[in-house]
Design a protein around this motif. Structure first.
Motif, PDB file in Angstrom:
ATOM      1  N   ALA A   1       0.806  -1.222   0.000  1.00 25.38           N
ATOM      2  CA  ALA A   1       0.000   0.000   0.000  1.00 25.38           C
ATOM      3  C   ALA A   1       0.835   1.266   0.000  1.00 25.38           C
ATOM      4  O   ALA A   1       0.404   2.300  -0.524  1.00 25.38           O
ATOM      5  N   GLU A   2       2.038   1.214   0.588  1.00 24.19           N
ATOM      6  CA  GLU A   2       2.858   2.425   0.629  1.00 24.19           C
ATOM      7  C   GLU A   2       3.426   2.788  -0.741  1.00 24.19           C
ATOM      8  O   GLU A   2       3.925   3.895  -0.946  1.00 24.19           O
TER       9      GLU A   2
ATOM     10  N   LEU B   1      -1.618   4.724   9.734  1.00 20.76           N
ATOM     11  CA  LEU B   1      -2.144   6.051   9.415  1.00 20.76           C
ATOM     12  C   LEU B   1      -1.333   6.717   8.311  1.00 20.76           C
ATOM     13  O   LEU B   1      -1.898   7.352   7.413  1.00 20.76           O
ATOM     14  N   GLU B   2      -0.029   6.569   8.365  1.00 20.89           N
ATOM     15  CA  GLU B   2       0.798   7.169   7.308  1.00 20.89           C
ATOM     16  C   GLU B   2       0.520   6.531   5.957  1.00 20.89           C
ATOM     17  O   GLU B   2       0.527   7.212   4.922  1.00 20.89           O
ATOM     18  N   ILE B   3       0.263   5.236   5.955  1.00 22.47           N
ATOM     19  CA  ILE B   3      -0.033   4.542   4.700  1.00 22.47           C
ATOM     20  C   ILE B   3      -1.434   4.875   4.198  1.00 22.47           C
ATOM     21  O   ILE B   3      -1.658   5.071   3.000  1.00 22.47           O
ATOM     22  N   SER B   4      -2.388   4.965   5.114  1.00 24.23           N
ATOM     23  CA  SER B   4      -3.794   5.106   4.739  1.00 24.23           C
ATOM     24  C   SER B   4      -4.179   6.517   4.313  1.00 24.23           C
ATOM     25  O   SER B   4      -4.959   6.695   3.357  1.00 24.23           O
TER      26      SER B   4
ATOM     27  N   ALA C   1       1.071  10.437  17.817  1.00 20.73           N
ATOM     28  CA  ALA C   1       0.742  11.867  17.944  1.00 20.73           C
ATOM     29  C   ALA C   1       1.480  12.726  16.911  1.00 20.73           C
ATOM     30  O   ALA C   1       0.887  13.628  16.301  1.00 20.73           O
ATOM     31  N   LYS C   2       2.753  12.465  16.698  1.00 19.28           N
ATOM     32  CA  LYS C   2       3.532  13.294  15.773  1.00 19.28           C
ATOM     33  C   LYS C   2       3.059  13.135  14.337  1.00 19.28           C
ATOM     34  O   LYS C   2       2.900  14.124  13.607  1.00 19.28           O
ATOM     35  N   ILE C   3       2.832  11.892  13.916  1.00 16.20           N
ATOM     36  CA  ILE C   3       2.442  11.677  12.526  1.00 16.20           C
ATOM     37  C   ILE C   3       1.014  12.159  12.290  1.00 16.20           C
ATOM     38  O   ILE C   3       0.674  12.646  11.205  1.00 16.20           O
TER      39      ILE C   3
ATOM     40  N   ARG D   1       6.161   7.447   3.286  1.00 17.34           N
ATOM     41  CA  ARG D   1       7.563   7.143   3.054  1.00 17.34           C
ATOM     42  C   ARG D   1       7.748   5.651   2.752  1.00 17.34           C
ATOM     43  O   ARG D   1       6.780   4.884   2.772  1.00 17.34           O
ATOM     44  N   LYS D   2       8.973   5.240   2.489  1.00 18.57           N
ATOM     45  CA  LYS D   2       9.249   3.820   2.324  1.00 18.57           C
ATOM     46  C   LYS D   2       9.027   3.109   3.652  1.00 18.57           C
ATOM     47  O   LYS D   2       9.193   3.692   4.718  1.00 18.57           O
ATOM     48  N   TRP D   3       8.655   1.840   3.565  1.00 20.31           N
ATOM     49  CA  TRP D   3       8.296   1.083   4.768  1.00 20.31           C
ATOM     50  C   TRP D   3       9.401   1.091   5.821  1.00 20.31           C
ATOM     51  O   TRP D   3       9.136   1.247   7.010  1.00 20.31           O
ATOM     52  N   LYS D   4      10.637   0.962   5.395  1.00 21.27           N
ATOM     53  CA  LYS D   4      11.755   0.942   6.362  1.00 21.27           C
ATOM     54  C   LYS D   4      11.845   2.222   7.136  1.00 21.27           C
ATOM     55  O   LYS D   4      12.280   2.242   8.298  1.00 21.27           O
TER      56      LYS D   4
END
Length: 227
Positions: free
Chosen positions: A126-127, A152-155, A181-183, A220-223
């Protein structure tokens, strides 16, 4: 939860559910169990666990969500939960399911063919989002895919502005919220609902809404996401 208890619970929580839904659920359950003997798709092998932890627990998080005619993305759908289960309960949704596991994609294709339902089934991580996929879906969800900050970052990039990101979580959800919280701030999303069902503190629905278009920097990339 046996089949009778499942039927009663669904009827108590969702209006206008019909007998066809329950017939399709039985077909789904049998196909899942048959597949599981060969490919180990899920740890939920017996009937009671499938009715409760697979079917009911997938659906209950959408009890108070307007679903009719919505465009839905289920990330990491795996065995079709919650996406394909939602499609059976809300036939009007435009559903896309996404998973990076080929054997699970094969299962979902056979499942949709067997149930004679239309669903977009995508084999990918998904990313690895394409520009044309950004800000596309009214509702984005996932079940047991990753920690909240990661999913959340991916979605969020897939979700339209003012759309919803719906994340079922368990008893550790407060820790996950703190870690996210930050993301959450960087993605410009807002938590608008924390909802429990039947006083079950291990089964919470977190509902976020998206305020602005997502910066192209994300995901971003998964890593880098999981650092």
């Amino acid at each position: 939860m046996d089949s009778l208890s499942f039927v009663e619970a669904i009827k108590a929580n969702f209006e206008n559910v019909n007998d066809e839904f329950f017939k399709q659920i039985e077909v789904y359950k049998n196909l899942l169990q048959n597949y599981n003997q060969k490919t180990n798709l899920t740890r939920l092998a017996d009937d009671e666990k499938i009715y409760k932890e697979f079917f009911f627990d997938s659906l209950i998080h959408f009890k108070n969500i307007s679903m009719e005619n919505k465009k839905i993305l289920d990330i990491g759908s795996g065995n079709g939960a919650p996406g394909i289960i939602l499609k059976l309960l809300f036939p009007s949704i435009n559903l896309t399911v996404m998973d990076s596991n080929k054997k699970k994609i094969v299962f979902m294709n056979e499942l949709c063919n067997t149930l004679n339902i239309k669903c977009n089934i995508i084999l990918k991580r998904a990313e690895e989002i394409q520009v044309c996929e950004r800000e596309t879906y009214d509702i984005v969800t996932s079940r047991a895919v990753s920690e909240l900050k990661n999913i959340l970052e991916i979605s969020t990039p897939y979700c339209v502005v003012n759309g919803l990101i719906i994340e079922p979580k368990g008893s550790n959800y407060k820790v996950e919220l703190s870690n996210a919280a930050k993301i959450i701030k960087k993605l410009d999303i807002v938590l608008i609902k924390e909802e429990f069902y039947n006083n079950d503190t291990t089964n919470v629905t977190l509902v976020f809404t998206k305020k602005t278009n997502t910066n192209l920097f994300y995901p971003r990339k998964w890593k880098d996401i999981v650092k």
